[in-house]
Design an enzyme around this catalytic site. Structure first.
Site, PDB file in Angstrom:
ATOM      1  N   SER A 104      -6.969  -0.360  10.350  1.00 42.85           N
ATOM      2  CA  SER A 104      -7.406  -1.673   9.871  1.00 42.85           C
ATOM      3  C   SER A 104      -8.796  -1.978  10.389  1.00 42.85           C
ATOM      4  O   SER A 104      -9.170  -1.577  11.498  1.00 42.85           O
ATOM      5  CB  SER A 104      -6.440  -2.765  10.351  1.00 42.85           C
ATOM      6  OG  SER A 104      -6.946  -4.056  10.058  1.00 42.85           O
TER       7      SER A 104
ATOM      8  N   ILE B  98       0.833  -1.203   0.000  1.00 44.11           N
ATOM      9  CA  ILE B  98       0.000   0.000   0.000  1.00 44.11           C
ATOM     10  C   ILE B  98       0.866   1.252   0.000  1.00 44.11           C
ATOM     11  O   ILE B  98       0.549   2.236  -0.683  1.00 44.11           O
ATOM     12  CB  ILE B  98      -0.944  -0.017   1.214  1.00 44.11           C
ATOM     13  CG1 ILE B  98      -1.988  -1.132   1.065  1.00 44.11           C
ATOM     14  CG2 ILE B  98      -1.640   1.330   1.381  1.00 44.11           C
ATOM     15  CD1 ILE B  98      -2.814  -1.368   2.316  1.00 44.11           C
TER      16      ILE B  98
ATOM     17  N   TYR C 155      -2.365  -6.939  17.128  1.00 43.41           N
ATOM     18  CA  TYR C 155      -2.472  -6.127  15.909  1.00 43.41           C
ATOM     19  C   TYR C 155      -3.689  -5.214  15.984  1.00 43.41           C
ATOM     20  O   TYR C 155      -3.605  -4.011  15.709  1.00 43.41           O
ATOM     21  CB  TYR C 155      -2.570  -7.054  14.702  1.00 43.41           C
ATOM     22  CG  TYR C 155      -2.684  -6.357  13.366  1.00 43.41           C
ATOM     23  CD1 TYR C 155      -1.580  -5.761  12.771  1.00 43.41           C
ATOM     24  CD2 TYR C 155      -3.895  -6.298  12.691  1.00 43.41           C
ATOM     25  CE1 TYR C 155      -1.675  -5.119  11.542  1.00 43.41           C
ATOM     26  CE2 TYR C 155      -4.010  -5.672  11.461  1.00 43.41           C
ATOM     27  CZ  TYR C 155      -2.891  -5.080  10.894  1.00 43.41           C
ATOM     28  OH  TYR C 155      -2.999  -4.449   9.676  1.00 43.41           O
TER      29      TYR C 155
END
Length: 244
Positions: A136, A18, A149
């Site tokens: 995310s 990305i 995460y």
């Protein structure tokens, strides 16, 4: 084209996935671009692929390195108009397998380093300026093995809101892009094979993984003046995965 004409921009983790695609899109839109990365070979490959970019070798999890980034940007660009905080790691483990070293590394790269990079860059940010955080959908869904995460990405989403309130008086907007599964080298790095990817795609209403350009285009919007009235927001780019 030229939506970022003459804007001075920084993309962290800009040597692959990305980040690399966003750096390419920034260049296409007329920006001056600097990228950071930890892997020297990947950085050199990105330099050759992108052309006229400033390359900065730095570890996203090293607080001292963030000051080095700011100094190099100031020397080369004089200041910054837009930042894409993209560098990060995906370490997915069951709760029982975590240790403090792995936990600390994920937090350092995904949250602590970005926080102190913004602090280091604040004196050279233009007025107006835009900061875009790559977060995310894992911060929103209860995906097994993603606990650490997800908490780091949830922290970035929180920063998009709190820093917007704090920095807006000096003309700095902060927004977040939360992507779902994107076809990048990350999936290979975390050990996803064809069967696992097929199972992942089965959870996405769009019926496929996203591609880096679909996230990069969202970042271009936030970095441009088109989003001048968009502050502290989160744009989810996940093919509908978080709606299930």
């Amino acid at each position: 084209m030229n939506r970022l004409n003459n804007k001075r921009t920084l993309v962290t983790g800009g040597s692959s996935g990305i980040g690399l695609e966003t750096a390419r899109r920034f260049l296409e839109e007329g920006a001056r671009v600097a990228i950071t990365g930890r892997n020297l070979a990947s950085l050199e490959a990105a330099r050759k692929e992108l052309g006229n970019v400033q390359v900065i070798h730095a570890d996203a999890g090293d607080v001292a390195a963030q000051k080095k980034i700011a100094a190099e940007i100031q020397d080369n660009f004089g200041g910054l108009d837009a930042i894409f905080i993209n560098a990060g790691i995906g370490d997915f483990r069951p709760l029982a397998e975590w240790d403090d070293a792995g936990f600390d590394r994920s937090v350092a790269v995904n949250l602590k380093g970005p926080f102190f990079l913004i602090q280091a860059l604040l004196p050279i940010l233009a007025n107006p300026a835009s900061i875009v955080l790559n977060t995310s959908i894992n911060a929103h869904i209860g995906m097994p093995n993603s606990s650490v995460y997800a908490l780091t990405k949830a922290g970035l989403i929180s920063l998009a809101r709190t820093l917007s309130g704090e920095l807006l008086p000096r003309g700095v907007r902060v927004n977040a892009v939360s992507s779902g599964p994107i076809a990048t080298p990350l999936h290979g790095k975390i050990g996803l094979g064809d069967a696992e990817i097929k199972g992942l795609v089965g959870q996405i209403p769009a019926g496929r993984r996203g591609v880096p350009k679909e996230v990069a285009d969202a970042v271009v919007f936030f970095a441009s003046d088109e989003s001048s009235f968009t502050i502290g927001s989160e744009l989810i780019v996940d093919g509908g995965m978080s709606t299930l």
